[in-house]
Scaffold this active site. Structure first.
Site, PDB file in Angstrom:
ATOM      1  N   CYS A  13      -3.424  -3.116   7.465  1.00  0.00           N
ATOM      2  CA  CYS A  13      -4.256  -2.801   6.305  1.00  0.00           C
ATOM      3  C   CYS A  13      -3.899  -3.676   5.106  1.00  0.00           C
ATOM      4  CB  CYS A  13      -4.142  -1.322   5.942  1.00  0.00           C
ATOM      5  SG  CYS A  13      -2.465  -0.777   5.527  1.00  0.00           S
ATOM      6  N   HIS A 268      -0.813   3.168   2.859  1.00  0.00           N
ATOM      7  CA  HIS A 268      -2.025   2.463   3.274  1.00  0.00           C
ATOM      8  C   HIS A 268      -2.546   1.639   2.109  1.00  0.00           C
ATOM      9  CE1 HIS A 268      -5.724   1.697   5.474  1.00  0.00           C
ATOM     10  NE2 HIS A 268      -6.419   2.097   4.420  1.00  0.00           N
TER      11      HIS A 268
END
Length: 323
Positions: A13, A268
């Protein structure tokens, strides 16, 4: 629109978010399109700029909502960039940029890339016992701004962070420097001055702080940043080492925000990017891409009590009126 997602290949990510920031920047892709294609297949596989160009072309075909950056990931892995690990966006950003710059063989393109991203700083060290002074110039890819002041109080705006970064610091006690004129260690005053700001200015909000040798804490408190940033309205004369023509270009508009959710040990990344062709904001969350509003982007200001809330980590500004 170029708003195409990138599939997560397993903890990628951070990489995906940074690739979107690079490839949505038309000034960067303008340089990327001018590279010399390596002659041999083996060279092509190891060329980061070439693999980024291929990925850009696949994304701009727009046949799917997202693509898999497998070839680029393999290329980065060949250059010892680990993929299936938690990355720090600021460190990976520097790693990617250095690989791109090092593999661009054309000196003109290397200079153009440096001009597009590189910040120039002048450090002043002045002895407090005499008139001795040391000046040294340095360059950096990101402007690393503290989010806490010298008393560990939370800073609330980006302008406050800039002032804290450029505020003179007294070097005393164990931090004293050797003065050639005095012939001994003396207290010094350290001051940073901005010399040159690039077309694409990247600001690193230092939200991860070290508490112990092996412990890191994320600072997720509220910190406001503007859509439009005029350095001439924020900085004083003694914080700049630039002529009037240079400072006249120091008016910026926000282009992208790389946001982090989670803690210092896991989390994330996603990217909010303003399309330079449409002037619309998009959220790039791996394979999912959607149009968002400025109010959505402002949600990354931070919140101390919300553990998983997205918090801005990298801010990328673009010059409004470049020379």
């Amino acid at each position: 629109t170029g708003a195409i997602g990138l599939y997560n290949l397993g903890q990628t990510c951070c990489l995906n978010s940074l690739l979107q920031v690079f490839l949505m920047n038309i000034h960067f892709t303008g340089i990327l399109r001018r590279i010399t294609v390596p002659l041999y297949a083996a060279q092509q596989k190891k060329s980061v700029p070439y693999q980024m160009l291929l990925l850009l072309e696949i994304m701009q075909r727009g046949r799917d909502k997202a693509v898999r950056p497998v070839d680029l990931a393999c290329c980065l892995s060949a250059h010892r960039v680990k993929l299936s690990v938690q990355h720090d966006a600021a460190q990976l950003y520097l790693t990617l940029w250095n690989l791109i710059k090092r593999q661009m063989k054309n000196p003109v393109l290397v200079e153009d890339l440096s001009d597009l991203y590189t910040i120039s700083i002048q450090e002043h060290l002045a002895c407090q016992k005499c008139s001795f002074e040391i000046k040294s110039n340095s360059s950096m890819l990101t402007l690393p701004l503290p989010v806490l002041d010298s008393n560990s109080h939370m800073l609330k705006t980006l302008e406050d962070c800039l002032q804290c970064f450029l505020h003179p610091e007294e070097l005393t006690g164990q931090d004293m420097c050797f003065c050639q004129q005095c012939g001994k260690k003396t207290p010094f005053l350290q001051r940073m001055k901005l010399v040159h700001l690039p077309q694409t200015l990247t600001i690193h909000l230092k939200r991860f702080c070290f508490e112990k040798p092996s412990a890191t804490r994320k600072l997720r408190h509220y910190l406001k940043f503007p859509q439009d940033l005029d350095f001439n309205a924020v900085l004083t004369e003694d914080q700049c080492q630039a002529d009037d023509n240079e400072k006249a270009t120091w008016q910026y508009g926000l282009f992208a925000v790389v946001a982090h959710s989670g803690s210092s040990s896991y989390g994330h990344y996603c990217a909010y990017i303003r399309s330079l062709t449409e002037c619309k904001w998009y959220c790039f969350n791996d394979s999912e891409v959607c149009q968002v509003s400025w109010d959505d982007v402002k949600c990354t200001y931070g919140h101390s009590n919300l553990h998983w809330r997205e918090t801005a980590y990298l801010l990328i500004y673009m010059k409004k009126h470049p020379q």
